[in-house]
Enzyme design. Structure first.
Site, mmCIF file in Angstrom:
data_model
loop_
_atom_site.group_PDB
_atom_site.id
_atom_site.type_symbol
_atom_site.label_atom_id
_atom_site.label_comp_id
_atom_site.label_asym_id
_atom_site.label_seq_id
_atom_site.Cartn_x
_atom_site.Cartn_y
_atom_site.Cartn_z
ATOM 1 N N CYS A 1 -0.427 4.158 2.105
ATOM 2 C CA CYS A 1 -0.200 3.993 3.541
ATOM 3 C C CYS A 1 1.269 4.232 3.881
ATOM 4 O O CYS A 1 1.589 4.879 4.879
ATOM 5 C CB CYS A 1 -0.528 2.577 4.005
ATOM 6 S SG CYS A 1 -1.984 1.846 3.279
ATOM 7 N N ASP A 2 2.180 3.679 3.102
ATOM 8 C CA ASP A 2 3.579 3.603 3.525
ATOM 9 C C ASP A 2 4.558 4.431 2.690
ATOM 10 O O ASP A 2 5.737 4.526 3.035
ATOM 11 C CB ASP A 2 4.030 2.123 3.494
ATOM 12 C CG ASP A 2 3.207 1.274 4.458
ATOM 13 O OD1 ASP A 2 2.803 1.813 5.502
ATOM 14 O OD2 ASP A 2 2.969 0.095 4.164
ATOM 15 N N CYS B 1 0.830 -1.204 0.000
ATOM 16 C CA CYS B 1 0.000 0.000 0.000
ATOM 17 C C CYS B 1 0.867 1.258 0.000
ATOM 18 O O CYS B 1 1.382 1.671 1.039
ATOM 19 C CB CYS B 1 -0.930 0.003 1.207
ATOM 20 S SG CYS B 1 -1.976 1.466 1.282
#
Ligand code: NDP
Length: 307
Positions: A139-140, A136
């Site tokens: 997200c990261d 992701c």
């Protein structure tokens, strides 16, 4: 046979399921929630979550799901371990089997079984998961600000994530196993126009390198069999997701990829009393906050139905 009768069953324990549980419990629906085989869902394999509103300083994904669970329990949700192995939605009350042995009857069901990211299946990917390997980018990606990264895949997800990374990272290598992108034309155009995205065609991942964190990736050109290494800090896998819907096959309407179909703007499936929320019905946004929002919708739809 032990057949428990319940009012509202929630299947799945990600942000969608727990949010549905919070709303349903506060509405006095006494929800029973089965956590499934990955309690807490996909967020439990993420590190820090910085984009969920309310957590000013960010929160670890697993901790966030403990918070969600405790909030749901606080209002009386019956949170249980167990995996729903089959459902019969042909008539009401709906029949549900858990762990192939326990049987329930539910007046309404909220499905929040999520989707699972597909992985390449090489050992280094598993070993370095959460240590530079992620499924992701939204997200990261931020953790690799100003650094070089690689992303595998050539679909819309990979294209969208590569564009996201291009605004944060210095250089993005897009590893595409064929000689074409599967992404929509407009996304292809955007990718090709970005100076810091380099597409490596006919390229497969041989191994991700690094002891405790990602340091490089060894790639292989599948036309020439030539191997080479790219120095990177982040390795993103964006080769698709699989919705967890096998137990609903032939009962609920799904799209060609198996995502549950809901009536637009609602959580309603084709069966009255059955609602879907979170990633199991959303292949576009897939964020914790959008999943939570749709969980709220499902609880409100179920509440109206049960009233
Ligand atoms: P897709 O199935 O569309 O694409 C998967 C990509 O990963 C393909 O390029 C495929 O290559 C590659 N791939 C698959 N397996 C491997 C592997 N083992 N090794 C290397 N590469 C691999 O998945 P997406 O998640 O991108 O999209 C799913 C659906 O969601 C699509 O319909 C898409 O349009 C939609 N979507 C829409 C968005 C939007 O509208 N904003 C955003 C994101 C997704 P190959 O082509 O060779 O098979």
């Amino acid at each position: 046979m032990n057949k428990e009768k319940i009012k509202l069953l929630i299947i799945g324990s990600g942000p969608a399921g727990y949010t549905a549980a919070i709303y349903a419990a506060r509405a006095g629906l006494n929800p029973v929630l089965y956590q499934g085989d990955q309690p807490g869902g996909q967020l439990t394999i993420t590190t820090e979550v910085e984009n969920y509103p309310g957590y000013v300083n960010g929160v670890e994904g697993p901790q966030m799901m403990i918070d969600f669970k405790n909030q749901a329990k606080r209002f009386g949700t019956d949170v249980r371990t167990g995996y729903v192995t089959s459902v019969d939605l042909s008539k009401k009350p709906f029949k549900v089997e858990v762990d192939k042995k326990k049987h329930l009857e539910a007046e309404a069901i909220i499905i929040s079984t999520g989707a699972s990211a597909k992985w390449l299946g090489i050992p280094s990917e598993e070993r370095l998961n959460g240590k530079g390997v992620s499924a992701c980018a939204v997200c990261d990606g931020f953790f690799y600000k100003g650094q070089d990264v690689a992303i595998v895949g050539g679909g819309d997800t990979a294209a969208e994530e590569a564009l996201f990374l291009s605004r944060i990272c210095t250089k993005i290598y897009m590893l595409v196993r064929s000689n074409k992108l599967r992404a929509s034309k407009i996304m292809q155009k955007r990718i090709l126009e970005k100076e810091n995205i380099e597409i490596l065609w006919n390229t497969e991942t041989d191994e991700i390198l690094g002891k405790d964190e990602v340091e490089a990736v060894r790639i292989k050109n599948n036309k020439t069999n030539e191997k080479s290494e790219l120095s990177i800090k982040g390795f993103f896998v964006a080769i698709g997701h699989s919705p967890n819907t096998s137990i609903f096959k032939d009962q609920l309407d799904m799209d060609e990829a198996g995502y549950l179909k809901v009536i637009s703007g609602t959580s309603k499936t084709n069966i009255k009393g059955v609602y879907a929320c979170g990633d199991v019905q959303d292949k576009v946004y897939r964020q914790a906050v959008t999943a939570a929002g749709s969980g709220c919708m499902a609880a409100l739809d179920a509440e109206r139905f049960l009233a």
